[in-house]
Write an enzyme that holds these catalytic residues in place. Structure first.
Site, PDB file in Angstrom:
ATOM      1  N   HIS A   1      -7.324  -5.948   0.926  1.00 17.30           N
ATOM      2  CA  HIS A   1      -6.193  -5.085   1.011  1.00 17.30           C
ATOM      3  C   HIS A   1      -5.403  -5.564   2.399  1.00 17.30           C
ATOM      4  O   HIS A   1      -4.304  -4.776   2.775  1.00 17.30           O
ATOM      5  CB  HIS A   1      -6.648  -3.590   1.348  1.00 17.30           C
TER       6      HIS A   1
ATOM      7  N   SER B   1       0.718  -1.050  -0.032  1.00 17.55           N
ATOM      8  CA  SER B   1      -0.171   0.090  -0.046  1.00 17.55           C
ATOM      9  C   SER B   1       1.013   1.055  -0.204  1.00 17.55           C
ATOM     10  O   SER B   1       1.634   1.489  -0.856  1.00 17.55           O
ATOM     11  CB  SER B   1      -1.052  -0.002   1.220  1.00 17.55           C
TER      12      SER B   1
ATOM     13  N   ASP C   1     -10.409  -5.571  -3.254  1.00 17.67           N
ATOM     14  CA  ASP C   1      -9.565  -4.399  -2.513  1.00 17.67           C
ATOM     15  C   ASP C   1     -10.504  -3.176  -2.608  1.00 17.67           C
ATOM     16  O   ASP C   1     -10.644  -2.686  -3.828  1.00 17.67           O
ATOM     17  CB  ASP C   1      -8.216  -4.247  -3.064  1.00 17.67           C
TER      18      ASP C   1
END
Length: 291
Positions: A269, A158, A236
């Site tokens: 995620h 991320s 996600d």
């Protein structure tokens, strides 16, 4: 003793060392010159380091994370021990430096350093995570841990995926390989990036923003055309608004850099996603680091 701890007690302190898969998971605290505060990082040192120096793989975590997230959730140690690769996971920002507003939101300030060197006066003294990861931390690791100088790769998740990609692209040839999980690929064009860059670099300083955008850096990249690996979950919730891997893929195609962008059906995620594919990433980097 194995593995050897950092020896300059005035600079660094070994807080804990726990045996794992034959190697050791270690936590260090040290006084950072570039962050001008105490910083923490964690390491996995494989058993192979008892007899010879080993290459090192740096992992950069995402928003809200500390060095603990990676070592407790990712499940990377078995693969690292198998290949004889050390793992280093720094923190995601300076901590407790008494800046007004540093703890007000999850996506700016504490645990959200975005791997930039801040230029806005309020943040510039401490928030220099780019220089910390690129310069200070590797110098410390290479001086005091049993790793091969200059033999290093980088990956992240991320915000940390953004950090890994930008650091790799801004320093051609310095890292043998790069990969990412769910990276923020085009931060100049997403809410997370706009908030961070406005705060750290200045709302009107858009040219400086471009220097920390992996997609824009890739468009003008002239370094080694080493393959890049990215895993992205199709479930996600941040994919469309924040991550934009399709923009990075287009930039790779433009620059002729091979990208293996694996869109993984059903994955989100989280570290459940990361732990599913972490061994693939360690294998990927080991192939680049161990000739």
């Amino acid at each position: 003793t194995f593995p050897p701890p950092l020896i300059r007690v005035d600079m660094s302190k070994l807080v804990s060392s726990i045996k794992c898969f034959g190697g050791a998971v270690q936590k260090f605290v040290h006084q950072s010159k570039v962050a001008q505060c105490e910083m923490t990082f964690t390491a996995f040192v494989p058993s192979k380091a008892a007899v010879q120096k080993v290459p090192v793989l740096y992992y950069l975590s995402g928003l809200t994370c500390s060095p603990e997230n990676f070592i407790t959730k990712a499940g990377a140690f078995a693969a690292a021990e198998k290949h004889g690769v050390a793992l280093i996971a720094p923190d995601t920002s300076p901590r407790d430096v008494n800046i007004e507003g540093e703890d007000d939101s999850y996506d700016f300030g504490s645990a959200a350093g975005f791997y930039v060197d801040a230029t806005e006066p309020k943040w510039a003294k401490h928030y220099n995570m780019y220089s910390y990861v690129v310069s200070e931390l590797p110098e410390l690791v290479e001086e005091h841990l049993p790793v091969i100088e200059g033999s290093k790769s980088i990956f992240g998740h991320s915000m940390g995926g953004h950090g890994a990609l930008t650091i790799y692209l801004k320093n051609p040839g310095a890292y043998q390989s790069v990969s990412a999980f769910s990276p923020i690929c085009n931060p100049t064009d997403c809410p997370w990036g706009a908030k961070a860059f406005s705060g750290y670099l200045g709302e009107d300083n858009k040219e400086a923003w471009r220097d920390y955008d992996a997609t824009l850096l890739m468009e003008k990249y002239c370094g080694p055309k080493t393959p890049i690996l990215i895993d992205q979950g199709l479930d996600d919730s941040f994919l469309a608004e924040q991550l934009k891997p399709e923009s990075f893929k287009a930039a790779c195609n433009k620059s002729g850099v091979p990208l293996d962008l694996r869109m993984q059906e059903g994955y989100d995620h989280s570290y459940f996603f990361i732990s599913t594919f972490i061994a693939d990433h360690v294998d990927f980097h080991a192939n680049a680091l161990i000739k």
